[in-house]
Design a protein around this motif. Structure first.
Motif, mmCIF file in Angstrom:
data_model
loop_
_atom_site.group_PDB
_atom_site.id
_atom_site.type_symbol
_atom_site.label_atom_id
_atom_site.label_comp_id
_atom_site.label_asym_id
_atom_site.label_seq_id
_atom_site.Cartn_x
_atom_site.Cartn_y
_atom_site.Cartn_z
ATOM 1 N N ARG A 37 0.844 -1.197 0.000
ATOM 2 C CA ARG A 37 0.000 0.000 0.000
ATOM 3 C C ARG A 37 0.876 1.243 0.000
ATOM 4 O O ARG A 37 2.023 1.209 0.445
ATOM 5 C CB ARG A 37 -0.925 0.016 1.219
ATOM 6 N N THR A 39 1.134 4.831 1.606
ATOM 7 C CA THR A 39 0.658 5.655 2.714
ATOM 8 C C THR A 39 1.259 7.042 2.591
ATOM 9 O O THR A 39 2.480 7.195 2.491
ATOM 10 C CB THR A 39 1.058 5.050 4.067
ATOM 11 N N ARG A 194 2.487 3.793 -6.729
ATOM 12 C CA ARG A 194 1.290 3.027 -6.383
ATOM 13 C C ARG A 194 1.302 1.662 -7.066
ATOM 14 O O ARG A 194 0.976 0.643 -6.441
ATOM 15 C CB ARG A 194 0.041 3.814 -6.765
ATOM 16 N N GLN A 198 1.380 -2.090 -5.334
ATOM 17 C CA GLN A 198 0.331 -3.080 -5.564
ATOM 18 C C GLN A 198 0.847 -4.349 -6.229
ATOM 19 O O GLN A 198 0.350 -5.444 -5.947
ATOM 20 C CB GLN A 198 -0.776 -2.459 -6.414
ATOM 21 N N HIS A 219 -3.327 4.957 -0.733
ATOM 22 C CA HIS A 219 -4.349 4.061 -0.201
ATOM 23 C C HIS A 219 -4.842 4.550 1.164
ATOM 24 O O HIS A 219 -6.001 4.352 1.513
ATOM 25 C CB HIS A 219 -3.792 2.645 -0.047
ATOM 26 N N GLU A 220 -3.949 5.152 1.913
ATOM 27 C CA GLU A 220 -4.300 5.641 3.241
ATOM 28 C C GLU A 220 -3.429 6.830 3.582
ATOM 29 O O GLU A 220 -2.403 7.088 2.931
ATOM 30 C CB GLU A 220 -4.138 4.549 4.296
ATOM 31 N N GLY A 234 -5.819 6.535 8.498
ATOM 32 C CA GLY A 234 -7.115 6.108 7.990
ATOM 33 C C GLY A 234 -7.154 6.170 6.483
ATOM 34 O O GLY A 234 -6.206 6.607 5.823
ATOM 35 N N ALA A 235 -8.269 5.713 5.915
ATOM 36 C CA ALA A 235 -8.470 5.797 4.475
ATOM 37 C C ALA A 235 -8.419 7.259 4.043
ATOM 38 O O ALA A 235 -8.849 8.154 4.782
ATOM 39 C CB ALA A 235 -9.808 5.165 4.099
ATOM 40 N N VAL A 236 -7.924 7.488 2.850
ATOM 41 C CA VAL A 236 -7.692 8.861 2.392
ATOM 42 C C VAL A 236 -8.967 9.697 2.467
ATOM 43 O O VAL A 236 -8.967 10.802 3.038
ATOM 44 C CB VAL A 236 -7.143 8.855 0.947
ATOM 45 N N ALA A 237 -10.033 9.205 1.886
ATOM 46 C CA ALA A 237 -11.264 9.987 1.840
ATOM 47 C C ALA A 237 -11.866 10.206 3.230
ATOM 48 O O ALA A 237 -12.603 11.169 3.441
ATOM 49 C CB ALA A 237 -12.280 9.305 0.929
ATOM 50 N N ASP A 238 -11.551 9.332 4.172
ATOM 51 C CA ASP A 238 -12.075 9.481 5.539
ATOM 52 C C ASP A 238 -11.306 10.541 6.319
ATOM 53 O O ASP A 238 -11.865 11.178 7.232
ATOM 54 C CB ASP A 238 -11.999 8.152 6.288
ATOM 55 N N THR A 241 -11.069 15.282 4.667
ATOM 56 C CA THR A 241 -12.396 15.853 4.458
ATOM 57 C C THR A 241 -12.305 17.378 4.492
ATOM 58 O O THR A 241 -11.340 17.943 5.026
ATOM 59 C CB THR A 241 -13.353 15.381 5.558
#
Length: 279
Positions: A37, A39, A194, A198, A219-220, A234-238, A241
């Motif tokens: 992943r 980060t 990336r 992967q 990924h995070e 945490g996850a990027v989108a989380d 914000t």
């Protein structure tokens, strides 16, 4: 994280990071990063991102806690073994002598000198090709532009971990790898990192200031908010914000979707310049 994944993770256990032995606390980190992943470490200037990266690379001791590869603390790993599992690219890398670009990339293979691959020359060539610097092979690295030097150094650390070594997970730690690159090369480099994560199972950890690059390629995210507060993984989108970006960076953001579905943000100054930035 548990089981086989935990045994391969890069773990920050009760980590406290300070700029100096008696300096103020920059951040605390309790996180397990998974291989395979990408980060992104993000946060405002002065939050301690580069210091944290140096601690994670084993280049400076933590104020408390420890960094482990699986269950093994970094300081217990022989230096030669650690160099075959972890490569580090600093934010500023100076070359003191007139080495050619190819010689700099070849330095990445130094940890493997006792057990060289049958494809040493091809590894160096492939690493340079991947960064688009093969045509600079004979140029003295001191004569290159900042972006060219950065891509040569990226080729060096990629060459260091080009092949799995059978010792466990491998980790590529990069401090602001895109800072000197133009827009095209920023995206090319991040896309390649990336893909390498992967397809090769490489753990990639990169300090980034461009939050949109983090949103597209990571990924995070490990957020280092500054002022001694704890980092958050945490996850990027989380994590990234609009509310977070307003509180940590003091900027207003509006989400947009690109044609490929990727989430990106448009940024503007906060409505109240000079307002206190806090969590």
């Amino acid at each position: 994280m548990s089981g086989p994944a935990a045994s391969q993770a890069l773990v920050c256990a009760g980590l406290q990071v300070r700029a100096s032995a008696h300096g103020p606390l920059l951040t605390t980190v309790q996180a397990a990063l998974a291989p395979g992943r990408l980060t992104a470490i993000v946060g405002p200037n002065g939050a301690g991102k580069s210091t944290l990266m140096a601690v994670m690379a084993g280049l400076r001791p933590p104020a408390a806690g420890r960094v482990c590869l699986g269950a093994e603390p970094l300081h217990r790993l022989p230096a030669a073994q650690l160099a075959r599992r972890m490569a580090f690219m600093a934010q500023e890398t100076q070359v003191a002598f007139a080495f050619s670009a190819q010689e700099v990339v070849e330095m990445g293979r130094y940890p493997h000198r006792q057990q060289p691959s049958h494809q040493e020359a091809q590894i160096v060539q492939s690493a340079m090709d991947s960064m688009g610097v093969a045509h600079l092979a004979r140029r003295e690295v001191t004569t290159l532009s900042g972006g060219e030097r950065a891509r040569v150094q990226l080729a060096r650390v990629l060459a260091q971990l080009w092949q799995p070594h059978g010792l466990g997970s491998q980790w590529l730690l990069l401090d602001e790898p895109t800072a000197a690159l133009d827009l095209q090369h920023q995206h090319q480099v991040m896309a390649l990192l990336r893909i390498r994560a992967q397809t090769q199972g490489l753990g990639v950890v990169a300090v980034l200031h461009d939050l949109n690059l983090a949103l597209r390629y990571a990924h995070e995210v490990l957020l280092v908010p500054g002022q001694g507060r704890a980092a958050k993984l945490g996850a990027v989108a989380d994590i990234l914000t609009p509310d977070c970006m307003a509180r940590v960076w003091g900027i207003h953001s509006e989400a947009v979707r690109m044609q490929d579905g990727a989430l990106q943000y448009l940024f503007a100054p906060a409505s109240r310049p000079g307002a206190e930035v806090c969590l």
